[in-house]
Each structure stands twice: as structure tokens, then as C-alpha cells.
Design a protein around this motif. Structure first.
Motif, PDB file in Angstrom:
ATOM      1  N   LEU A 141     -12.769  19.863 -13.501  1.00  0.00           N
ATOM      2  CA  LEU A 141     -11.250  19.122 -13.324  1.00  0.00           C
ATOM      3  C   LEU A 141     -11.165  18.350 -11.778  1.00  0.00           C
ATOM      4  O   LEU A 141     -12.192  18.865 -10.793  1.00  0.00           O
ATOM      5  CB  LEU A 141      -9.770  20.496 -13.552  1.00  0.00           C
ATOM      6  CG  LEU A 141      -8.918  20.898 -14.225  1.00  0.00           C
ATOM      7  CD1 LEU A 141      -8.848  21.909 -14.071  1.00  0.00           C
ATOM      8  CD2 LEU A 141      -9.156  20.073 -15.905  1.00  0.00           C
ATOM      9  N   SER A 142     -10.704  17.218 -11.911  1.00  0.00           N
ATOM     10  CA  SER A 142     -10.631  16.733 -10.289  1.00  0.00           C
ATOM     11  C   SER A 142      -9.910  16.990  -9.155  1.00  0.00           C
ATOM     12  O   SER A 142     -10.230  17.386  -7.737  1.00  0.00           O
ATOM     13  CB  SER A 142     -10.336  15.117 -10.203  1.00  0.00           C
ATOM     14  OG  SER A 142      -9.589  14.194  -9.358  1.00  0.00           O
ATOM     15  N   SER A 143      -8.876  17.533  -9.890  1.00  0.00           N
ATOM     16  CA  SER A 143      -8.048  19.202  -9.074  1.00  0.00           C
ATOM     17  C   SER A 143      -8.546  19.621  -8.253  1.00  0.00           C
ATOM     18  O   SER A 143      -8.494  19.748  -6.367  1.00  0.00           O
ATOM     19  CB  SER A 143      -6.488  19.114  -9.182  1.00  0.00           C
ATOM     20  OG  SER A 143      -7.227  19.776 -10.582  1.00  0.00           O
ATOM     21  N   LEU A 144      -9.252  20.521  -8.896  1.00  0.00           N
ATOM     22  CA  LEU A 144     -10.018  21.578  -7.860  1.00  0.00           C
ATOM     23  C   LEU A 144     -11.779  20.947  -7.427  1.00  0.00           C
ATOM     24  O   LEU A 144     -12.051  21.392  -6.552  1.00  0.00           O
ATOM     25  CB  LEU A 144     -10.965  22.458  -9.335  1.00  0.00           C
ATOM     26  CG  LEU A 144      -9.531  23.398  -9.898  1.00  0.00           C
ATOM     27  CD1 LEU A 144     -10.378  24.452 -11.365  1.00  0.00           C
ATOM     28  CD2 LEU A 144      -8.958  24.225  -9.351  1.00  0.00           C
ATOM     29  N   ASN A 145     -12.335  20.139  -7.723  1.00  0.00           N
ATOM     30  CA  ASN A 145     -13.425  19.523  -7.327  1.00  0.00           C
ATOM     31  C   ASN A 145     -12.602  19.271  -5.625  1.00  0.00           C
ATOM     32  O   ASN A 145     -13.930  19.179  -4.812  1.00  0.00           O
ATOM     33  CB  ASN A 145     -13.977  18.199  -8.278  1.00  0.00           C
ATOM     34  CG  ASN A 145     -14.989  18.495  -8.655  1.00  0.00           C
ATOM     35  OD1 ASN A 145     -15.339  20.048  -9.482  1.00  0.00           O
ATOM     36  ND2 ASN A 145     -14.709  18.043 -10.125  1.00  0.00           N
ATOM     37  N   ASP A 178      -8.687   7.357 -15.009  1.00  0.00           N
ATOM     38  CA  ASP A 178      -8.206   9.630 -15.479  1.00  0.00           C
ATOM     39  C   ASP A 178      -9.837  10.253 -15.061  1.00  0.00           C
ATOM     40  O   ASP A 178     -10.882  10.088 -15.567  1.00  0.00           O
ATOM     41  CB  ASP A 178      -7.467   9.952 -16.774  1.00  0.00           C
ATOM     42  CG  ASP A 178      -7.288  11.371 -16.112  1.00  0.00           C
ATOM     43  OD1 ASP A 178      -8.183  12.819 -15.922  1.00  0.00           O
ATOM     44  OD2 ASP A 178      -5.991  11.869 -16.522  1.00  0.00           O
ATOM     45  N   GLU A 179      -9.998  10.624 -14.358  1.00  0.00           N
ATOM     46  CA  GLU A 179     -11.035  11.486 -14.052  1.00  0.00           C
ATOM     47  C   GLU A 179     -11.442  12.125 -15.103  1.00  0.00           C
ATOM     48  O   GLU A 179     -12.541  12.299 -14.893  1.00  0.00           O
ATOM     49  CB  GLU A 179     -11.220  11.612 -12.228  1.00  0.00           C
ATOM     50  CG  GLU A 179     -11.155  10.607 -11.718  1.00  0.00           C
ATOM     51  CD  GLU A 179     -11.467  10.780  -9.519  1.00  0.00           C
ATOM     52  OE1 GLU A 179     -11.455  11.986  -9.740  1.00  0.00           O
ATOM     53  OE2 GLU A 179     -11.742   9.676  -9.635  1.00  0.00           O
ATOM     54  N   ASP A 180     -10.838  13.190 -14.948  1.00  0.00           N
ATOM     55  CA  ASP A 180     -10.512  13.875 -15.963  1.00  0.00           C
ATOM     56  C   ASP A 180     -11.286  13.451 -17.384  1.00  0.00           C
ATOM     57  O   ASP A 180     -12.411  13.850 -18.048  1.00  0.00           O
ATOM     58  CB  ASP A 180     -10.128  14.920 -16.184  1.00  0.00           C
ATOM     59  CG  ASP A 180     -10.213  15.918 -14.629  1.00  0.00           C
ATOM     60  OD1 ASP A 180     -10.885  16.003 -14.354  1.00  0.00           O
ATOM     61  OD2 ASP A 180      -8.606  16.603 -14.813  1.00  0.00           O
ATOM     62  N   VAL A 181     -10.629  12.715 -18.063  1.00  0.00           N
ATOM     63  CA  VAL A 181     -11.052  12.229 -19.308  1.00  0.00           C
ATOM     64  C   VAL A 181     -12.025  11.328 -19.298  1.00  0.00           C
ATOM     65  O   VAL A 181     -13.127  11.534 -20.607  1.00  0.00           O
ATOM     66  CB  VAL A 181      -9.474  11.114 -19.126  1.00  0.00           C
ATOM     67  CG1 VAL A 181     -10.367  10.887 -20.482  1.00  0.00           C
ATOM     68  CG2 VAL A 181      -8.910  11.527 -20.051  1.00  0.00           C
ATOM     69  N   ARG A 182     -12.324  10.901 -17.951  1.00  0.00           N
ATOM     70  CA  ARG A 182     -13.597   9.863 -18.053  1.00  0.00           C
ATOM     71  C   ARG A 182     -14.580  10.935 -18.051  1.00  0.00           C
ATOM     72  O   ARG A 182     -16.198  10.427 -18.617  1.00  0.00           O
ATOM     73  CB  ARG A 182     -13.577   9.631 -16.910  1.00  0.00           C
ATOM     74  CG  ARG A 182     -14.859   8.048 -16.277  1.00  0.00           C
ATOM     75  CD  ARG A 182     -14.735   8.001 -14.602  1.00  0.00           C
ATOM     76  NE  ARG A 182     -13.522   7.680 -14.534  1.00  0.00           N
ATOM     77  CZ  ARG A 182     -13.300   7.452 -13.238  1.00  0.00           C
ATOM     78  NH1 ARG A 182     -13.803   7.240 -12.275  1.00  0.00           N
ATOM     79  NH2 ARG A 182     -11.851   6.419 -12.352  1.00  0.00           N
ATOM     80  N   GLU A 183     -15.005  12.368 -17.500  1.00  0.00           N
ATOM     81  CA  GLU A 183     -15.933  13.619 -17.316  1.00  0.00           C
ATOM     82  C   GLU A 183     -16.748  13.244 -18.998  1.00  0.00           C
ATOM     83  O   GLU A 183     -17.482  13.975 -19.623  1.00  0.00           O
ATOM     84  CB  GLU A 183     -15.709  13.939 -16.280  1.00  0.00           C
ATOM     85  CG  GLU A 183     -17.128  14.429 -15.503  1.00  0.00           C
ATOM     86  CD  GLU A 183     -17.619  15.654 -16.316  1.00  0.00           C
ATOM     87  OE1 GLU A 183     -18.674  16.434 -16.218  1.00  0.00           O
ATOM     88  OE2 GLU A 183     -17.399  16.426 -17.390  1.00  0.00           O
ATOM     89  N   SER A 184     -15.064  13.628 -19.883  1.00  0.00           N
ATOM     90  CA  SER A 184     -15.319  14.655 -20.706  1.00  0.00           C
ATOM     91  C   SER A 184     -15.789  13.889 -22.066  1.00  0.00           C
ATOM     92  O   SER A 184     -16.515  14.215 -22.977  1.00  0.00           O
ATOM     93  CB  SER A 184     -13.846  15.257 -20.841  1.00  0.00           C
ATOM     94  OG  SER A 184     -13.299  14.501 -21.662  1.00  0.00           O
ATOM     95  N   ARG A 185     -14.985  12.374 -21.755  1.00  0.00           N
ATOM     96  CA  ARG A 185     -15.807  11.010 -22.620  1.00  0.00           C
ATOM     97  C   ARG A 185     -17.352  11.064 -22.590  1.00  0.00           C
ATOM     98  O   ARG A 185     -18.503  10.707 -23.595  1.00  0.00           O
ATOM     99  CB  ARG A 185     -15.267  10.419 -22.302  1.00  0.00           C
ATOM    100  CG  ARG A 185     -13.642   9.839 -23.066  1.00  0.00           C
ATOM    101  CD  ARG A 185     -13.825   9.873 -24.397  1.00  0.00           C
ATOM    102  NE  ARG A 185     -14.450   8.451 -24.812  1.00  0.00           N
ATOM    103  CZ  ARG A 185     -14.058   7.894 -25.487  1.00  0.00           C
ATOM    104  NH1 ARG A 185     -12.363   7.718 -24.875  1.00  0.00           N
ATOM    105  NH2 ARG A 185     -14.207   6.124 -24.911  1.00  0.00           N
ATOM    106  N   MET A 186     -17.779  11.275 -21.268  1.00  0.00           N
ATOM    107  CA  MET A 186     -18.946  11.284 -20.706  1.00  0.00           C
ATOM    108  C   MET A 186     -20.210  12.179 -21.270  1.00  0.00           C
ATOM    109  O   MET A 186     -21.007  12.594 -21.665  1.00  0.00           O
ATOM    110  CB  MET A 186     -19.511  11.149 -19.441  1.00  0.00           C
ATOM    111  CG  MET A 186     -19.179   9.605 -18.622  1.00  0.00           C
ATOM    112  SD  MET A 186     -19.567   9.878 -17.177  1.00  0.00           S
ATOM    113  CE  MET A 186     -20.635  11.208 -16.745  1.00  0.00           C
ATOM    114  N   GLN A 187     -19.397  13.416 -21.238  1.00  0.00           N
ATOM    115  CA  GLN A 187     -19.590  14.737 -22.264  1.00  0.00           C
ATOM    116  C   GLN A 187     -20.712  14.541 -23.725  1.00  0.00           C
ATOM    117  O   GLN A 187     -20.753  15.117 -24.081  1.00  0.00           O
ATOM    118  CB  GLN A 187     -19.122  15.703 -22.667  1.00  0.00           C
ATOM    119  CG  GLN A 187     -18.952  16.318 -21.084  1.00  0.00           C
ATOM    120  CD  GLN A 187     -18.060  17.926 -20.637  1.00  0.00           C
ATOM    121  OE1 GLN A 187     -17.960  18.115 -21.603  1.00  0.00           O
ATOM    122  NE2 GLN A 187     -17.095  17.893 -20.214  1.00  0.00           N
TER     123      GLN A 187
END
Length: 628
Positions: free
Chosen positions: A400-404, A469-478
Motif C-alpha cells: 500500500l502507498s500509505s504504508l510505503n 491511484d498508486e495502489d491501483v496502478r501497482e496492482s494493474r502492473m502485477q
């Protein structure tokens, strides 16, 4: 020869022949000695002069045969009014008596023109006159290419020596089969080994083994038995004596290197050689003159028999435009700020999802040591004082972006604590911890330059970067096939630390101060002008487009460019003088005269300078009534 003649001549005739030969030889020697004594008595010598007179009339020239690099050829001739054939490639011995000349420098070089005069009275068919011009440039001396005046008999003796040596070389056997007595070897085989001898006329193939079985002695033994050892020893003596015999026969080798000319004089008459030599005077700021001397020696049969006294030297005074260079210091205006920020990036490793600083992890020990050294260096700086240090850590996009964001902040705090404890500078220095969070900016730069990702992979990545949304962005990259490579290879490099060192100038109160400093680039251009390296000076100064640029243009024959600059130099005397030179070079002499007159009216010292400058003095010769 003595034995052969004695066999055919009666004793009294043989003695008469020998005495006659000795008398002829003695007469030749006495003749040379007499000639040298007359030269000494009349103080004759070769002459060194500045040839400024026009070409002589055709009937004052003479015939000659010229040999350049030892290869004889006939010089160009023409037919006189009386029908005789006359040389057209040389000048008469009439020269002016001036012993100095002013020469102009072009692009760091001067061209020295002088003549070497060889009077008829010092020439002899049996002699070779060797002239050696010597330049004295500052403290250095340079021997120029020599001039040889070779008598016809002297050259015939040289060629005869080479012919004798060639005959000697012709006696040396190069084909080793000639050392074997083939006739005796054949007779031996025919009488004693007919089975071997028959192979002489047999064209069928015979193997080496079969031939050796039929031959009771080895081939080497047979050949050695019938080898003429005396002939081999004689040939070895001839080979060993080559150098000695060359010296014996060729007493005066024909020299082909280091010569400007080798002229064979077929008949009498004076001779003048017009010599032109370019001299590089770059990096010789103080050089104002070049002296020229002449050495002359007489050789007979390869032996030095007389050295002439040196004639009076010539002097060339150098007229250089480098003296016009403006050597005043040029300054560059700078803005000095009181506060200065220095930003540096360091790769400090953290375990995935951890904010604990492990000095033994990855290359952390070395990197942390470098940061401590940088802190100590900045603290010890005499110009700047270190106010504070900002530390900002970044994280990779997993999770998660907030945790990072919290994770990167924890890493920054861990580093601040580390430097406060381990650095003497850090104990009293404020450390400011900041969190960068996920470093998508750096990731985009790394992906764009990665060679393993193809163009389609990169297009997919950058299209996903448009998702806010950085979290959505990273999940789509996966879901993409290239995600595993990006995560394993590129993500670790995103866990970095950005450090900002905030400094201020010591003893500086105002936030902004305007200062000046010498323009070192411009100074280098002026130094190149001083050293007469005009091409280098032009390369440095052409962007400045000022008076010194014009000087460099004149030095490199960029005369039109020089005129364009000089016209904007507020009409100074020096600018008008240089403009006169540039105008004269491009053939606009009327305008050159006007500019020179103007320069002299502004600065009377340029009148004398013009007398010393060959380009201006030529204008004065042509337009004397109109010039100062």
C-alpha cells in the motif's frame, strides 16, 4: 697492372710509364693546392645575400647539369640571340649588399629568402663544394638542407667508384648450387651407381624411400664430397669484405638525403641558388630576429681539403602582429548567493518492508562511510558553513502507498539517528527527516532507459502510469508479463536516500552579492596570441568578437572577418593599422592607404612601425607621396 705491363713492355719503357703516371698524379695534386692558394690569396668565398635585384638578361646565364638526389638530369635551357643554348633556371651573381631584412609573420611562421652565390673562380671540376646554411633562432641553431656544387670530374669519379663496387658485388655467388661440381658428381654416379644414374633421364615418379634404397650413400654425403670448399671460402671472404670494399671504391658516396640541391657543373661560370626557408616561430614571444650564417667546404676525392671562412651573416627582423594584442585582463560578472544547497543521492539498502538500518546489509558500510566523510569535509570548508542536513528516503511500489510513505519516513529517521550517534559533526548538527514515499519518478526514468524491456512493454508501463491511484496502478502492473523483471531488477534501486546539505557563505551578510573574476578562457586566448599560435587563439576568441579576435583573424589570414570586427572597434589607431594590412592583403590598396594614413595621424609611432612592416612598407613604396 704492374705485372701485366712488365710482361709486355721492356724494362726501360715500363719505368718510363710508371714515372709518367706519378708525374700526372702529382700535377693534379699541385694544381688543386695552387687553386686553393689563389682562393686564400684573393679571399674568395661563397656569398650569402638578400636577392632583391630583377632577373638578369639571358646572356648572363650559363649551362649546367643538375642532379637531384643523385639522379642526373638536364636543366631547362633556351636559345640566346646568338643561337647558343643557355640555362634558364638560375640567376646571375649580382646581388644587393644589404645584410638585413624585415620579414612579416603569417600564422606563426616567417619565410626567409636569401641567395647563395658561387663565383666561377672557386669552382673546380675535381671538387665538390658543400654549402651549409645555419639558422640562429634565439639560443637555438638549426642546420638547413645543404647545397652541393659538384664538379663534372668529381661526379665521374663518384660514379666510377659505384661501378667498381658493382663489379665486386657481381663476383659474389648467390646461387649455392654453383658450389657443387655437377659434372664430377654425374661421372661418379655413371661409373659406380648406374642404378641411381638412370634416374637422371627417368621422368617417372620415384619415392624418397625407393631412391635412398638405391643410393648406398646419403645425398648429403655425396653432395658434400663434390662441393668446392675453396670456392665457398672465397665467396665468404667476398661477403665479409663488402663494407670494406665499399669504402675503398666509393670514397665519396652520392648523398640523397638532407639536400636541397646537388648541381653538377659541366662548364665554367658563376652560380646563384635562391633559397627559401619557412621557420616556425610559435611559442617564441620574445623572438625579434633570426640570424643566418653559411659554412662552405671543399671536397676532393671524398676528402675535405679546405674550409672557407664564413661570409658576413644575414639578419632577418621579424614583424609580428602579436605585439598588437590587448593584454589587459577581462573580467566576468558573477552573482554570489549567501545560501547554497548541495544535493546528493546515495543507495542505502533496506530489507523489504523494513525501516531498520543494517550497516552490514548490501554495500551500506562503504556508503555510510562516504556520507560521514562528506559531512566532515563540508564542516571543515573555509568558505561555507554547514547549517543543517535534510535526509529523504524513498520506497519501491510494493504494498500500500500509505504504508510505503510511513516506511520511507522511518528509514529517514533511522539514518538521522545513525549520523547523530556516529559522526562528530552530526552531534551538534540539525538533521531533518523527510519521506518521499514511492519513487515513481525514478522508476519511469529507469524503465525508459532499460534495454531488456521492448517498446511495447514500455508503452504498457507508461499507459498504466496515467492511473492516479498508486495502489491501483501497482496492482494493474502485477498482471503484466514484464512485472516480475521490473520488481526483481528495478525496484531495489528505488530504495534510495536523498541528502541535502544546507550551507551559507561565511562572513557574508547580504543574501546576494555581485562579484567579478578574471575570464581565464579569454586569458588563454591572449596567451595563444602572445605565443603566435593564431589558429588556437582564433578558436578561443572568436565568440568574443573583439579587437583581439581581429588580431587572431589577421594572424590566420581571415582578413574579411578581421575587417568586419575592426570596423566596430571605435576607430582606434591600432584598429586602423591592422585594417590597412587586411585591406592590402585582399588587394584593396587604395583603402589600405587611407586607413594607414589615418592610423599614423592618430598615433605617430606607427609611422616607424610601418617602415619595419614589409606589408606596409610595400604600400609606402607604391604610394610614397601620399603616405607618412
Amino acid at each position: 697492372m704492374k705485372t701485366l705491363l712488365a710482361a709486355f713492355l721492356p724494362p726501360h719503357l715500363f719505368r718510363a710509364f710508371v714515372c709518367t703516371s706519378v708525374a700526372i698524379t702529382a700535377a693534379c695534386s699541385c694544381s688543386s693546392s695552387y687553386h686553393i692558394s689563389k682562393i686564400k690569396e684573393n679571399a674568395l668565398s661563397g656569398e650569402l645575400a638578400l636577392g632583391e635585384e630583377p632577373l638578369p638578361a639571358p646572356d648572363t646565364l650559363r649551362k649546367a647539369v643538375v642532379a637531384e638526389s643523385g639522379d642526373p638530369s638536364v636543366m631547362e635551357t633556351f636559345i640566346d640571340d646568338d643561337g647558343s643554348q643557355t640555362l634558364a633556371d638560375r640567376l646571375d651573381a649580382a646581388v644587393v649588399t644589404a645584410r638585413f631584412r624585415h620579414v612579416s609573420e603569417h600564422n606563426g611562421k616567417v619565410s626567409l629568402a636569401f641567395s647563395i652565390t658561387v663565383p666561377e673562380d672557386i669552382q673546380d671540376d675535381r671538387w665538390q663544394l658543400r654549402y651549409q646554411p645555419v639558422l640562429y633562432v634565439g639560443d637555438d641553431s638549426t642546420r638547413l638542407e645543404r647545397i652541393f656544387i659538384t664538379g663534372a670530374k668529381y661526379r665521374r669519379q663518384q660514379l666510377k667508384g659505384y661501378q667498381q663496387y658493382e663489379r665486386y658485388l657481381g663476383r659474389i655467388v648467390t646461387d649455392t648450387t654453383q658450389f657443387v661440381s655437377r659434372e664430377q658428381l654425374e661421372v661418379f654416379l655413371k661409373r659406380n651407381l648406374p642404378s641411381v644414374y638412370r634416374y637422371r633421364q627417368d621422368s617417372s615418379f620415384v619415392s624418397d624411400e625407393e631412391f635412398e634404397m638405391a643410393f648406398p650413400v646419403t645425398e648429403h654425403e655425396a653432395v658434400e664430397h663434390f662441393t668446392r670448399t675453396a670456392m665457398i671460402r672465397r665467396n665468404e671472404r667476398l661477403l665479409a669484405g663488402r663494407e670494406k670494399m665499399f669504402r675503398k671504391y666509393v670514397k665519396s658516396p652520392i648523398i640523397s638525403s638532407g639536400l636541397r640541391l646537388d648541381t653538377v657543373m659541366a662548364t665554367g661560370g658563376g652560380y646563384v641558388y635562391e633559397y627559401v626557408q619557412d621557420v616556425d616561430i610559435r611559442k617564441r614571444e620574445t623572438l625579434r630576429r633570426i640570424d643566418l650564417a653559411l659554412d662552405c667546404e671543399v671536397y676532393e676525392e671524398g676528402r675535405l681539403v679546405y674550409s672557407f671562412p664564413r661570409p658576413e651573416e644575414l639578419t632577418f627582423y621579424i614583424s609580428s602582429i602579436s605585439s598588437f594584442a590587448d593584454r589587459s585582463t577581462r573580467y566576468v560578472k558573477e552573482i554570489s548567493l549567501r545560501r547554497v544547497d548541495v544535493r546528493k543521492t546515495y543507495s542505502i539498502g533496506f530489507e523489504r518492508g523494513s525501516a531498520v538500518l543494517d550497516t552490514a546489509f548490501a554495500d551500506n558500510a562503504r556508503v555510510l562511510g562516504n556520507i560521514r566523510e562528506e559531512l566532515e569535509r563540508l564542516e571543515a570548508d573555509g568558505e561555507f558553513a554547514l547549517d543543517s542536513v535534510g535526509i529523504c528516503a524513498s520506497a519501491s511500489p510494493e504494498g500500500l502507498s500509505s504504508l510505503n510513505t510511513m516506511l520511507s519516513g522511518g528509514r529517514s529517521n533511522a539514518l538521522c539517528s545513525y549520523f547523530r550517534k556516529t559522526s562528530e559533526v552530526g552531534q551538534d548538527l540539525p538533521f531533518i527527516a523527510r519521506s518521499k514515499g514511492e519513487d515513481w519518478e525514478t522508476l519511469s526514468e529507469v524503465v525508459a532507459g532499460d534495454a531488456r524491456l521492448d517498446i511495447f512493454d514500455k508503452e504498457e508501463f507508461f499507459s498504466l502510469c496515467d492511473i492516479k491511484d498508486e495502489d491501483v496502478r501497482e496492482s494493474r502492473m502485477q498482471r503484466e508479463k514484464w512485472y516480475g523483471y521490473v520488481k526483481d531488477s528495478l525496484y531495489p534501486g528505488l530504495r534510495r536516500v536523498y541528502m541535502e546539505f544546507f550551507l551559507h557563505r561565511r562572513d557574508m551578510v547580504r543574501d546576494t552579492v555581485f562579484t567579478t573574476r578574471p575570464d581565464t578562457t579569454y586569458q588563454n586566448g591572449v596567451l595563444a596570441l602572445r605565443d603566435r599560435e593564431y589558429e588556437k587563439a582564433y578558436t578561443i576568441l572568436r565568440e568574443y568578437n573583439d579587437f583581439n579576435t581581429a588580431v587572431a583573424c589577421i594572424g590566420t589570414d581571415r582578413n574579411l572577418s578581421a575587417l568586419a570586427i575592426l570596423d566596430n572597434c571605435e576607430g582606434s589607431a591600432e584598429a586602423n593599422y591592422l585594417a590597412a594590412i587586411a585591406l592590402a592583403r585582399i588587394g584593396r590598396e587604395e583603402e589600405a592607404v587611407e586607413r594607414f594614413d589615418k592610423a599614423c595621424a592618430q598615433n605617430a609611432s606607427l609611422i616607424h612601425r610601418g617602415n619595419l612592416d614589409p606589408e606596409i612598407s610595400e604600400l609606402k613604396r607604391k604610394y610614397g607621396r601620399r603616405l607618412y
